[in-house]
Design an enzyme around this catalytic site. Structure first.
Site, mmCIF file in Angstrom:
data_model
loop_
_atom_site.group_PDB
_atom_site.id
_atom_site.type_symbol
_atom_site.label_atom_id
_atom_site.label_comp_id
_atom_site.label_asym_id
_atom_site.label_seq_id
_atom_site.Cartn_x
_atom_site.Cartn_y
_atom_site.Cartn_z
ATOM 1 N N GLU A 89 151.553 74.271 -1.036
ATOM 2 C CA GLU A 89 152.631 73.487 -1.617
ATOM 3 C C GLU A 89 153.057 74.011 -2.976
ATOM 4 O OE1 GLU A 89 150.514 69.492 -2.607
ATOM 5 O OE2 GLU A 89 149.678 70.482 -0.867
ATOM 6 N N CYS A 109 140.880 76.208 -1.659
ATOM 7 C CA CYS A 109 140.213 76.673 -2.882
ATOM 8 C C CYS A 109 138.721 76.490 -2.692
ATOM 9 C CB CYS A 109 140.684 75.837 -4.070
ATOM 10 S SG CYS A 109 139.983 76.341 -5.664
ATOM 11 N N CYS A 113 136.152 71.392 -7.305
ATOM 12 C CA CYS A 113 136.325 70.326 -8.312
ATOM 13 C C CYS A 113 136.481 68.974 -7.613
ATOM 14 C CB CYS A 113 137.541 70.604 -9.194
ATOM 15 S SG CYS A 113 137.408 72.145 -10.110
ATOM 16 N N CYS A 116 140.011 67.161 -7.138
ATOM 17 C CA CYS A 116 141.128 67.973 -6.641
ATOM 18 C C CYS A 116 141.190 67.986 -5.110
ATOM 19 C CB CYS A 116 140.979 69.399 -7.169
ATOM 20 S SG CYS A 116 142.311 70.474 -6.650
ATOM 21 N N GLY A 166 144.601 76.597 -5.371
ATOM 22 C CA GLY A 166 143.890 77.858 -5.542
ATOM 23 C C GLY A 166 143.464 78.112 -6.968
ATOM 24 N N SER A 221 141.087 74.724 -17.584
ATOM 25 C CA SER A 221 140.780 73.348 -17.204
ATOM 26 C C SER A 221 139.417 72.991 -17.764
ATOM 27 C CB SER A 221 140.763 73.238 -15.680
ATOM 28 O OG SER A 221 142.036 73.584 -15.187
ATOM 29 N N LEU A 222 139.409 72.145 -18.780
ATOM 30 C CA LEU A 222 138.156 71.812 -19.459
ATOM 31 C C LEU A 222 137.575 70.523 -18.873
ATOM 32 C CD1 LEU A 222 136.455 73.031 -21.721
ATOM 33 C CD2 LEU A 222 137.704 71.603 -23.342
ATOM 34 N N HIS A 223 138.294 69.433 -19.003
ATOM 35 C CA HIS A 223 137.964 68.141 -18.361
ATOM 36 C C HIS A 223 136.629 67.520 -18.767
ATOM 37 C CE1 HIS A 223 141.414 69.267 -16.089
ATOM 38 N NE2 HIS A 223 140.834 69.841 -15.077
ATOM 39 N N CYS A 340 148.086 68.982 -6.810
ATOM 40 C CA CYS A 340 147.503 70.049 -6.015
ATOM 41 C C CYS A 340 146.886 69.655 -4.698
ATOM 42 C CB CYS A 340 146.333 70.631 -6.789
ATOM 43 S SG CYS A 340 146.762 71.443 -8.238
HETATM 44 N N1 SAH Z 1 142.417 76.459 -10.235
HETATM 45 C C1 SAH Z 1 143.205 76.297 -11.425
HETATM 46 C C2 SAH Z 1 144.543 75.662 -11.142
HETATM 47 C C3 SAH Z 1 144.359 74.261 -10.669
HETATM 48 S S1 SAH Z 1 145.635 73.102 -10.720
HETATM 49 C C4 SAH Z 1 142.455 75.490 -12.446
HETATM 50 O O1 SAH Z 1 141.388 74.986 -12.127
HETATM 51 O O2 SAH Z 1 142.893 75.391 -13.576
HETATM 52 C C5 SAH Z 1 146.101 72.756 -12.324
HETATM 53 C C6 SAH Z 1 145.397 71.589 -13.032
HETATM 54 O O3 SAH Z 1 145.442 70.352 -12.302
HETATM 55 C C7 SAH Z 1 143.943 71.867 -13.305
HETATM 56 O O4 SAH Z 1 143.666 71.545 -14.641
HETATM 57 C C8 SAH Z 1 143.240 70.936 -12.360
HETATM 58 O O5 SAH Z 1 141.951 70.652 -12.804
HETATM 59 C C9 SAH Z 1 144.168 69.752 -12.367
HETATM 60 N N2 SAH Z 1 144.033 68.831 -11.236
HETATM 61 C C10 SAH Z 1 143.642 69.106 -9.982
HETATM 62 N N3 SAH Z 1 143.640 67.993 -9.224
HETATM 63 C C11 SAH Z 1 144.045 67.000 -10.029
HETATM 64 C C12 SAH Z 1 144.255 65.597 -9.829
HETATM 65 N N4 SAH Z 1 144.020 65.017 -8.655
HETATM 66 N N5 SAH Z 1 144.697 64.873 -10.882
HETATM 67 C C13 SAH Z 1 144.930 65.458 -12.076
HETATM 68 N N6 SAH Z 1 144.757 66.749 -12.316
HETATM 69 C C14 SAH Z 1 144.298 67.523 -11.314
#
Ligand code: SAH
Length: 352
Positions: A89, A109, A113, A116, A166, A221-223, A340
């Site tokens: 997508e 992917c 995570c 995700c 991805g 992506s730290l989180h 995503c």
């Molecule tokens: N693989 C890459 C790109 C991922 S998508 C990465 O990890 O950075 C881009 C961002 O969206 C990332 O920060 C990911 O952690 C976040 N993300 C993924 N699923 C999410 C969700 N359900 N809600 C909010 N953010 C999300």
């Protein structure tokens, strides 16, 4: 599956054209047609015989738009289908200064995570450079009327974020080739400064990327603010520590002179109390970086809750007070659903 002609740079197309016994100027016609999002068979300046020869080796249409969802705010969500039936997508966000497209780099992917949806079925396969580029070519072609420039330069998409499904750095070579082709003059020609690459923090690849010296926007992506908590939602945290990620970011800054970004998705009860705000400030204060706070898009297969709006702004306030440059990402396209992988996941479920 046949090969993907959009993988090739202009120079490589010239080589191909000559090897097939055609005149060199045909490469320009072929390239212009492809960069306008045309199928090989749609390029009217080329002979039928030559196009048939190309189609023996290459996919005529590498990717089709399977569905488009339109949001009330103008955002468009795309479901793309590749020649082998795989789905990914993408999102098109319309801003005053231009259109930003979010592209996918892999089908599925393998980073795992917890929040995700892209990761629910694991990694199916990598996309090739040309398959990634084709997501943009298709969208540009659909928005021809909104385009800037003429000919092969005509483009509606001015900015690209590698934030779809991805992990871009897990598909390093194809992503690098994509970056080279998408920035090439005479083609789609999007400046690297208008491209953001988001990674979950694969440290050795971050160093490699920095050494390539491409002036794109690196986003991590730290989180979470400590390794143990991070590992609860991001398995990759077991392989690479936050301290190592920060060092790699510094290296990136040294090499490119560009500030870097952190994404921080607010998950209730997990990472957005006052102590987390303080820890984040301590971790990042004084660094040439910006923090993008993201609202969690709740994935029904996972048991994680989004933080309320008021609390999200309070968290942002604490970061600003602590001296960080930070923003809370505007929520767009909420009525067409999902971050995503959610669209693909629901499509796959409905069509099981
Ligand atoms: N693989 C890459 C790109 C991922 S998508 C990465 O990890 O950075 C881009 C961002 O969206 C990332 O920060 C990911 O952690 C976040 N993300 C993924 N699923 C999410 C969700 N359900 N809600 C909010 N953010 C999300």
């Amino acid at each position: 599956m046949k090969k993907i002609i959009q993988d090739l740079s202009f120079a490589e197309l010239e080589g191909l054209v000559l090897a097939l016994g055609e005149k060199k100027f045909r490469a320009k016609q072929l390239y212009e047609g492809l960069m306008q999002g045309k199928a090989i068979t749609q390029i009217s300046s080329l002979s039928k015989a030559f196009k048939e020869r190309l189609c023996e080796e290459f996919e005529d249409v590498p990717v089709r738009v399977k569905e488009v969802f339109h949001s009330a705010d103008g955002t468009e969500k795309y479901l793309f289908e590749y020649a082998d039936g795989n789905l990914v997508e993408g999102v098109l966000m319309k801003y005053k200064y231009g259109f930003t497209q979010c592209v996918s780099t892999q089908v599925g992917c393998r980073m795992g995570c917890k929040f995700c949806a892209s990761t629910l079925g694991g990694l199916i396969r990598n996309l090739t450079a040309g398959e990634i580029l084709s997501q943009i070519l298709v969208v540009n072609a659909l928005h021809k009327g909104d385009a800037n420039g003429q000919g092969a330069q005509a483009r509606a998409v001015t900015n690209v974020v590698l934030m779809g499904s991805g992990e871009p750095l897990d598909n390093y070579d194809e992503v690098l080739k994509f970056l080279s082709n998408v920035t090439a003059e005479g083609g789609v020609c999007i400046s690297a400064r208008n491209i953001s690459l988001s990674t979950c923090g694969i440290v050795p690849k971050m160093y490699r990327l920095a050494d390539e010296g491409i002036p794109l926007n690196l986003t991590v992506s730290l989180h979470a603010t400590d390794d143990e908590s991070r590992a609860r939602t991001m398995p990759v945290a077991k392989a690479y520590k936050i301290a190592e990620i920060l060092k790699a970011c510094e290296h990136y800054f040294k090499k490119t002179g560009r500030r870097y970004y952190f994404e921080y998705t607010l998950i209730e009860g997990e990472n957005c109390d006052e102590e987390h705000a303080k820890a984040l400030c301590q971790l990042l204060k004084g660094k040439p970086c910006h923090v993008n706070l993201i609202r969690l898009n709740e994935v029904k297969e996972r048991d994680l809750k989004a933080l309320g709006d008021k609390a999200a702004y309070r968290f942002l306030g604490m970061l600003e007070k602590g001296g960080l440059s930070a923003t809370l990402r505007r929520q767009i396209g909420v009525d067409i659903g999902g971050a995503c992988g959610q669209l693909r996941a629901s499509y796959l479920e409905e069509n099981k």
